[in-house]
Design a protein around this motif. Structure first.
Motif, PDB file in Angstrom:
ATOM      1  N   THR A  95       0.821  -1.209   0.000  1.00  0.00           N
ATOM      2  CA  THR A  95       0.000   0.000   0.000  1.00  0.00           C
ATOM      3  C   THR A  95       0.850   1.252   0.000  1.00  0.00           C
ATOM      4  OG1 THR A  95      -0.171  -0.150   2.397  1.00  0.00           O
ATOM      5  CG2 THR A  95      -1.980  -1.067   1.103  1.00  0.00           C
ATOM      6  N   SER A  96       1.937   1.273   0.737  1.00  0.00           N
ATOM      7  CA  SER A  96       2.788   2.467   0.769  1.00  0.00           C
ATOM      8  C   SER A  96       3.479   2.681  -0.574  1.00  0.00           C
ATOM      9  CB  SER A  96       3.816   2.373   1.887  1.00  0.00           C
ATOM     10  OG  SER A  96       4.662   1.271   1.677  1.00  0.00           O
ATOM     11  N   VAL A  97       3.847   1.610  -1.279  1.00  0.00           N
ATOM     12  CA  VAL A  97       4.491   1.722  -2.582  1.00  0.00           C
ATOM     13  C   VAL A  97       3.489   2.251  -3.604  1.00  0.00           C
ATOM     14  CG1 VAL A  97       5.634   0.427  -4.432  1.00  0.00           C
ATOM     15  CG2 VAL A  97       6.115  -0.114  -2.041  1.00  0.00           C
ATOM     16  N   GLU A  98       2.256   1.751  -3.542  1.00  0.00           N
ATOM     17  CA  GLU A  98       1.227   2.211  -4.471  1.00  0.00           C
ATOM     18  C   GLU A  98       0.916   3.685  -4.258  1.00  0.00           C
ATOM     19  OE1 GLU A  98      -2.017  -0.421  -3.842  1.00  0.00           O
ATOM     20  OE2 GLU A  98      -1.013  -2.129  -4.762  1.00  0.00           O
ATOM     21  N   GLU A  99       0.820   4.098  -3.001  1.00  0.00           N
ATOM     22  CA  GLU A  99       0.559   5.508  -2.702  1.00  0.00           C
ATOM     23  C   GLU A  99       1.693   6.392  -3.207  1.00  0.00           C
ATOM     24  OE1 GLU A  99      -0.094   5.683   1.478  1.00  0.00           O
ATOM     25  OE2 GLU A  99      -2.016   4.656   1.370  1.00  0.00           O
ATOM     26  N   LYS A 100       2.914   5.927  -3.064  1.00  0.00           N
ATOM     27  CA  LYS A 100       4.079   6.697  -3.521  1.00  0.00           C
ATOM     28  C   LYS A 100       4.073   6.818  -5.042  1.00  0.00           C
ATOM     29  CE  LYS A 100       9.070   6.816  -2.954  1.00  0.00           C
ATOM     30  NZ  LYS A 100      10.232   6.118  -2.413  1.00  0.00           N
ATOM     31  N   ASN A 101       3.709   5.740  -5.729  1.00  0.00           N
ATOM     32  CA  ASN A 101       3.642   5.768  -7.196  1.00  0.00           C
ATOM     33  C   ASN A 101       2.544   6.705  -7.681  1.00  0.00           C
ATOM     34  OD1 ASN A 101       5.755   4.014  -7.498  1.00  0.00           O
ATOM     35  ND2 ASN A 101       4.457   2.196  -7.662  1.00  0.00           N
ATOM     36  N   LYS A 102       1.419   6.757  -6.969  1.00  0.00           N
ATOM     37  CA  LYS A 102       0.319   7.639  -7.347  1.00  0.00           C
ATOM     38  C   LYS A 102       0.737   9.109  -7.181  1.00  0.00           C
ATOM     39  CE  LYS A 102      -3.437   4.495  -6.354  1.00  0.00           C
ATOM     40  NZ  LYS A 102      -4.584   4.205  -5.476  1.00  0.00           N
ATOM     41  N   ARG A 103       1.505   9.406  -6.164  1.00  0.00           N
ATOM     42  CA  ARG A 103       1.963  10.774  -5.929  1.00  0.00           C
ATOM     43  C   ARG A 103       2.964  11.214  -6.995  1.00  0.00           C
ATOM     44  NH1 ARG A 103       3.925  10.117  -0.178  1.00  0.00           N
ATOM     45  NH2 ARG A 103       2.335   8.674   0.408  1.00  0.00           N
ATOM     46  N   ASN A 104       3.770  10.281  -7.483  1.00  0.00           N
ATOM     47  CA  ASN A 104       4.790  10.622  -8.485  1.00  0.00           C
ATOM     48  C   ASN A 104       4.203  10.822  -9.867  1.00  0.00           C
ATOM     49  OD1 ASN A 104       6.811  10.544  -6.599  1.00  0.00           O
ATOM     50  ND2 ASN A 104       7.356   8.415  -7.007  1.00  0.00           N
ATOM     51  N   GLU A 105       3.013  10.300 -10.116  1.00  0.00           N
ATOM     52  CA  GLU A 105       2.416  10.419 -11.457  1.00  0.00           C
ATOM     53  C   GLU A 105       1.855  11.759 -11.725  1.00  0.00           C
ATOM     54  OE1 GLU A 105      -0.459   7.321 -11.773  1.00  0.00           O
ATOM     55  OE2 GLU A 105       1.045   5.797 -11.965  1.00  0.00           O
TER      56      GLU A 105
END
Length: 105
Positions: A95-105
Protein backbone atom coordinates in the motif's frame (compact mmCIF):
# COMPACT_ATOMS: atom_id res chain seq x y z
CA UNK A 1 2.20 -3.93 38.63
CA UNK A 2 3.75 -5.79 35.70
CA UNK A 3 7.24 -4.85 36.94
CA UNK A 4 6.50 -6.31 40.36
CA UNK A 5 5.17 -9.48 38.72
CA UNK A 6 8.31 -9.84 36.62
CA UNK A 7 10.58 -9.36 39.64
CA UNK A 8 8.60 -11.94 41.59
CA UNK A 9 8.75 -14.35 38.67
CA UNK A 10 12.53 -13.96 38.32
CA UNK A 11 13.02 -14.58 42.05
CA UNK A 12 10.73 -17.63 41.92
CA UNK A 13 12.75 -19.00 38.99
CA UNK A 14 15.98 -18.46 40.93
CA UNK A 15 14.45 -20.33 43.85
CA UNK A 16 13.36 -23.17 41.59
CA UNK A 17 16.84 -23.46 40.10
CA UNK A 18 18.35 -23.46 43.59
CA UNK A 19 15.97 -26.22 44.73
CA UNK A 20 16.81 -28.21 41.60
CA UNK A 21 20.51 -27.92 42.36
CA UNK A 22 19.88 -29.05 45.94
CA UNK A 23 17.77 -32.00 44.78
CA UNK A 24 20.05 -33.23 42.01
CA UNK A 25 23.52 -32.33 43.25
CA UNK A 26 23.13 -31.49 46.97
CA UNK A 27 24.52 -28.03 46.17
CA UNK A 28 22.97 -24.85 47.61
CA UNK A 29 23.90 -22.02 45.24
CA UNK A 30 22.47 -19.21 47.42
CA UNK A 31 24.38 -20.43 50.47
CA UNK A 32 27.56 -20.75 48.43
CA UNK A 33 27.28 -17.25 46.98
CA UNK A 34 26.33 -15.48 50.20
CA UNK A 35 28.42 -17.26 52.82
CA UNK A 36 26.29 -20.12 54.13
CA UNK A 37 22.69 -20.72 55.08
CA UNK A 38 22.89 -18.97 58.43
CA UNK A 39 24.20 -15.59 57.25
CA UNK A 40 21.83 -12.64 57.29
CA UNK A 41 22.17 -12.00 53.56
CA UNK A 42 21.30 -15.60 52.67
CA UNK A 43 18.26 -15.50 54.96
CA UNK A 44 17.12 -12.26 53.27
CA UNK A 45 17.49 -13.86 49.83
CA UNK A 46 15.57 -16.96 50.97
CA UNK A 47 12.84 -14.73 52.42
CA UNK A 48 12.54 -12.67 49.22
CA UNK A 49 12.31 -15.83 47.13
CA UNK A 50 9.62 -17.23 49.43
CA UNK A 51 7.60 -14.00 49.29
CA UNK A 52 7.89 -13.88 45.51
CA UNK A 53 6.59 -17.44 45.31
CA UNK A 54 3.57 -16.45 47.39
CA UNK A 55 3.03 -13.40 45.18
CA UNK A 56 3.18 -15.58 42.05
CA UNK A 57 0.29 -17.60 43.47
CA UNK A 58 -1.96 -14.62 42.74
CA UNK A 59 -1.22 -15.07 39.03
CA UNK A 60 -3.01 -18.43 39.16
CA UNK A 61 -6.27 -16.76 40.16
CA UNK A 62 -6.35 -14.06 37.48
CA UNK A 63 -9.17 -14.62 35.00
CA UNK A 64 -7.88 -16.13 31.76
CA UNK A 65 -10.17 -13.89 29.73
CA UNK A 66 -8.39 -10.75 30.93
CA UNK A 67 -4.97 -12.20 30.11
CA UNK A 68 -6.06 -13.31 26.62
CA UNK A 69 -7.67 -9.94 25.90
CA UNK A 70 -4.44 -8.14 26.80
CA UNK A 71 -2.44 -10.36 24.43
CA UNK A 72 -4.78 -9.99 21.44
CA UNK A 73 -5.21 -6.20 21.48
CA UNK A 74 -3.50 -4.72 18.43
CA UNK A 75 -2.24 -1.15 18.16
CA UNK A 76 -4.60 1.26 16.42
CA UNK A 77 -2.19 1.63 13.48
CA UNK A 78 -2.53 -2.10 12.71
CA UNK A 79 -6.29 -2.42 13.17
CA UNK A 80 -7.20 -1.16 9.68
CA UNK A 81 -4.28 -2.85 7.91
CA UNK A 82 -5.60 -6.40 7.60
CA UNK A 83 -3.33 -8.82 5.80
CA UNK A 84 -5.21 -11.74 4.26
CA UNK A 85 -2.44 -14.30 3.89
CA UNK A 86 -2.77 -17.65 2.18
CA UNK A 87 -1.75 -21.03 3.44
CA UNK A 88 1.42 -20.80 1.34
CA UNK A 89 2.74 -17.67 3.01
CA UNK A 90 1.91 -14.10 3.79
CA UNK A 91 1.14 -11.64 1.07
CA UNK A 92 3.27 -8.54 0.92
CA UNK A 93 1.68 -5.21 1.79
CA UNK A 94 2.39 -2.76 -1.05
CA UNK A 95 0.00 0.00 0.00
CA UNK A 96 2.79 2.47 0.77
CA UNK A 97 4.49 1.72 -2.58
CA UNK A 98 1.23 2.21 -4.47
CA UNK A 99 0.56 5.51 -2.70
CA UNK A 100 4.08 6.70 -3.52
CA UNK A 101 3.64 5.77 -7.20
CA UNK A 102 0.32 7.64 -7.35
CA UNK A 103 1.96 10.77 -5.93
CA UNK A 104 4.79 10.62 -8.48
CA UNK A 105 2.42 10.42 -11.46
Amino acid sequence: MRTLQRIALVLAIIGAINWGLIGFFNFDLVATLFGGQDTALSRIIYSLIGLSGLFCLTLLFQPWEDMERQETVRPRSQQNNINYGTEFGEEADFTSVEEKNKRNE
